[in-house]
Design a protein around this motif. Structure first.
Motif, PDB file in Angstrom:
ATOM      1  N   ALA A   1       0.799  -1.086   0.096  1.00 57.86           N
ATOM      2  CA  ALA A   1       0.072   0.066   0.152  1.00 57.86           C
ATOM      3  C   ALA A   1       0.840   1.295   0.019  1.00 57.86           C
ATOM      4  O   ALA A   1       0.341   2.274  -0.508  1.00 57.86           O
ATOM      5  CB  ALA A   1      -0.988  -0.163   1.269  1.00 57.86           C
TER       6      ALA A   1
ATOM      7  N   GLY B   1      -3.417   5.697  -0.479  1.00 56.04           N
ATOM      8  CA  GLY B   1      -2.657   5.330   0.856  1.00 56.04           C
ATOM      9  C   GLY B   1      -2.781   6.120   1.908  1.00 56.04           C
ATOM     10  O   GLY B   1      -1.980   6.099   2.923  1.00 56.04           O
TER      11      GLY B   1
ATOM     12  N   THR C   1      -3.551   4.702   5.055  1.00 51.97           N
ATOM     13  CA  THR C   1      -2.428   3.872   5.690  1.00 51.97           C
ATOM     14  C   THR C   1      -1.506   4.865   6.174  1.00 51.97           C
ATOM     15  O   THR C   1      -0.772   4.266   7.302  1.00 51.97           O
ATOM     16  CB  THR C   1      -2.023   3.012   4.407  1.00 51.97           C
TER      17      THR C   1
ATOM     18  N   GLY D   1       0.048   5.186  -3.633  1.00 52.96           N
ATOM     19  CA  GLY D   1       0.977   4.628  -2.516  1.00 52.96           C
ATOM     20  C   GLY D   1       2.296   5.514  -2.423  1.00 52.96           C
ATOM     21  O   GLY D   1       3.245   4.831  -1.916  1.00 52.96           O
TER      22      GLY D   1
END
Length: 234
Positions: free
Chosen positions: A19, A42, A45, A212
């Motif tokens: 990710a 992303g 994340t 990402g």
């Protein structure tokens, strides 16, 4: 401004899928940074990696010069990190007052959550309601109020104004800009109402993720110019 917390060459994997692809970014103290990206870019994340709710497969989380990559979530919270995720950010089975009371009792507020009600007076008539019965915007107000009461050194917020009316959203950005903290908010677009507090010369820093990877870091003014001149991609 100096970096309060940062990712260094961070990689995160969800099973076979990566990710984050070696993302490096710093969040200065004091100040507001915005992490931009479409769904799946992303950005959530990144927040989770900083908060410690997802592990890194490579790279590091550095907080005030110390590697905290292996520091547990609750230890990061004790050290002064507040994370407001985009979902399940409140205790749904508890009342609004109980949610605020828990946040206040665990912080410098010493059980007093008056500051939360001053920030969001809309919560006052809802104090006896269970948090799980609130609207999406009301739950965001409650979650952000909990973060305000924490007096955190680092504040991470995923889509802070989701479900809010324009007036409440504007008030929320004012509150965020006034925090004495290193603040990182994740958004799909650069919020037009997010500006430094009056008399504050600190710029708003923008980072942009795409699939990402970090594709831009700079001041908000530069990000606005870039958005106007760049053609749509993807």
């Amino acid at each position: 401004m100096s970096a309060e917390i940062e990712l260094r060459h961070a990689r995160v994997r969800y099973g076979p899928l990566e990710a984050l692809h070696g993302v490096s970014l710093a969040v200065p103290y004091p100040g507001v940074s915005v992490l931009l990206g479409r769904n799946g870019s992303g950005r959530t994340t990144v927040l989770r990696a900083l908060a410690g709710t997802v592990p890194l497969s490579a790279g590091a989380v550095v907080w005030r010069g110390r590697d905290v990559t292996r520091l547990a979530v609750h230890d990061r919270a004790r050290r002064g990190l507040a994370f407001v995720p985009d979902r399940q950010a409140v205790f749904g089975s508890l009342t609004v007052a109980e949610n605020l009371g828990l946040a206040a009792s665990d912080s410098q507020s010493h059980g007093d959550f008056t500051a939360a009600l001053e920030a969001y007076p809309q919560l006052r008539p809802l104090l006896t309601r269970r948090a799980g019965t609130l609207s999406g915007g009301e739950q965001r107000m409650l979650a952000l109020s909990r973060a305000l009461l924490a007096h955190a050194r680092v504040v991470l917020v995923d889509e802070p104004t989701q479900g809010m009316s324009p007036a409440v959203a504007a008030r929320t950005y004012e509150l965020i800009a006034s925090l004495d903290a290193a603040v990182l908010i994740a958004e799909q677009r650069l919020p037009p109402g997010l500006r430094p507090a009056t008399g504050d010369a600190r710029p708003v820093i923008v980072h942009e993720l795409r699939r990402g990877s970090l594709v831009f870091s700079g001041e908000a003014s530069e990000a606005h110019r870039r958005a106007r001149t760049s053609r749509p991609t993807e």
